[in-house]
Design a protein around this motif. Sequence first.
Motif, short mmCIF file in Angstrom:
data_model
loop_
_atom_site.label_atom_id
_atom_site.label_comp_id
_atom_site.label_asym_id
_atom_site.label_seq_id
_atom_site.Cartn_x
_atom_site.Cartn_y
_atom_site.Cartn_z
N ILE A 101 0.85 -1.19 0.00
CA ILE A 101 0.00 0.00 0.00
C ILE A 101 0.88 1.24 0.00
N ASP A 102 1.86 1.27 0.90
CA ASP A 102 2.77 2.41 0.98
C ASP A 102 3.56 2.59 -0.31
N GLU A 103 3.97 1.49 -0.90
CA GLU A 103 4.73 1.56 -2.16
C GLU A 103 3.88 2.18 -3.26
N ALA A 104 2.66 1.71 -3.41
CA ALA A 104 1.78 2.20 -4.47
C ALA A 104 1.43 3.67 -4.28
N THR A 105 1.26 4.11 -3.04
CA THR A 105 0.91 5.51 -2.80
C THR A 105 2.06 6.45 -3.16
N GLY A 106 3.27 5.93 -3.23
CA GLY A 106 4.41 6.76 -3.59
C GLY A 106 4.63 6.86 -5.09
N TRP A 107 3.93 6.07 -5.88
CA TRP A 107 4.16 6.06 -7.32
C TRP A 107 3.52 7.23 -8.05
N VAL A 108 2.37 7.68 -7.59
CA VAL A 108 1.66 8.77 -8.26
C VAL A 108 1.10 9.72 -7.21
N SER A 109 0.58 10.83 -7.65
CA SER A 109 0.00 11.80 -6.72
C SER A 109 -1.28 11.22 -6.11
N PRO A 110 -1.68 11.73 -4.95
CA PRO A 110 -2.92 11.24 -4.33
C PRO A 110 -4.15 11.43 -5.24
N GLU A 111 -4.18 12.52 -5.99
CA GLU A 111 -5.30 12.77 -6.89
C GLU A 111 -5.33 11.73 -8.01
N ALA A 112 -4.18 11.41 -8.57
CA ALA A 112 -4.11 10.42 -9.63
C ALA A 112 -4.48 9.04 -9.11
N LEU A 113 -4.02 8.71 -7.91
CA LEU A 113 -4.36 7.42 -7.31
C LEU A 113 -5.86 7.33 -7.08
N SER A 114 -6.46 8.39 -6.60
CA SER A 114 -7.90 8.41 -6.37
C SER A 114 -8.66 8.19 -7.68
N PHE A 115 -8.23 8.86 -8.74
CA PHE A 115 -8.86 8.68 -10.04
C PHE A 115 -8.70 7.24 -10.51
N GLY A 116 -7.51 6.69 -10.36
CA GLY A 116 -7.27 5.31 -10.80
C GLY A 116 -8.10 4.30 -10.03
N VAL A 117 -8.24 4.49 -8.72
CA VAL A 117 -9.06 3.59 -7.91
C VAL A 117 -10.52 3.70 -8.32
N SER A 118 -10.98 4.91 -8.57
CA SER A 118 -12.36 5.12 -9.03
C SER A 118 -12.61 4.43 -10.36
N GLU A 119 -11.68 4.58 -11.28
CA GLU A 119 -11.80 3.94 -12.60
C GLU A 119 -11.79 2.42 -12.46
N LEU A 120 -10.94 1.90 -11.60
CA LEU A 120 -10.89 0.46 -11.36
C LEU A 120 -12.22 -0.04 -10.79
N ALA A 121 -12.78 0.71 -9.86
CA ALA A 121 -14.07 0.33 -9.27
C ALA A 121 -15.17 0.31 -10.33
N CYS A 122 -15.21 1.30 -11.19
CA CYS A 122 -16.21 1.33 -12.26
C CYS A 122 -16.07 0.14 -13.18
N ARG A 123 -14.86 -0.15 -13.59
CA ARG A 123 -14.64 -1.28 -14.49
C ARG A 123 -14.98 -2.61 -13.83
N ALA A 124 -14.67 -2.74 -12.53
CA ALA A 124 -14.98 -3.97 -11.81
C ALA A 124 -16.48 -4.18 -11.69
N VAL A 125 -17.21 -3.12 -11.40
CA VAL A 125 -18.67 -3.23 -11.27
C VAL A 125 -19.28 -3.59 -12.63
N VAL A 126 -18.82 -2.97 -13.69
CA VAL A 126 -19.35 -3.28 -15.02
C VAL A 126 -19.05 -4.74 -15.38
N ALA A 127 -17.83 -5.19 -15.11
CA ALA A 127 -17.47 -6.58 -15.42
C ALA A 127 -18.32 -7.56 -14.62
N LEU A 128 -18.51 -7.30 -13.33
CA LEU A 128 -19.34 -8.18 -12.51
C LEU A 128 -20.80 -8.15 -12.96
N ALA A 129 -21.29 -6.99 -13.34
CA ALA A 129 -22.67 -6.88 -13.80
C ALA A 129 -22.88 -7.71 -15.06
#
Length: 98
Positions: free
Chosen positions: A50-78
């Motif tokens: 977790i700590d390693e991944a948070t250091g790779w990109v800015s907090p805003e970019a990480l938040s956007f990426g997590v949001s995009e991952l959540a959307c794609r996961a929900v669509v795939a499960l649906a």
Amino acid sequence: MFGRPRKTFARLRTSARAKASSGPARRPHNLFEAAAVYVSARAEDDQDRIDEATGWVSPEALSFGVSELACRAVVALARERDESPRTVARALLGLPVA
């Protein structure tokens, strides 16, 4: 008067170039890589990753990426469950069907 600072700066610049060229060529992590590592590490409760991944990109970019991952996961499960994304998202969060 400026000879000494100029020589020092040139030496530092040359040193920085040598360090950059001597190491292995590594590409920077993108926000989707960071999000994937972050979410999987959270699911596995792996604080080091977790700590390693948070250091790779800015907090805003990480938040956007997590949001995009959540959307794609929900669509795939649906699609997999033949349900609406809204139903799947509510079920994943433990919310009653609206």
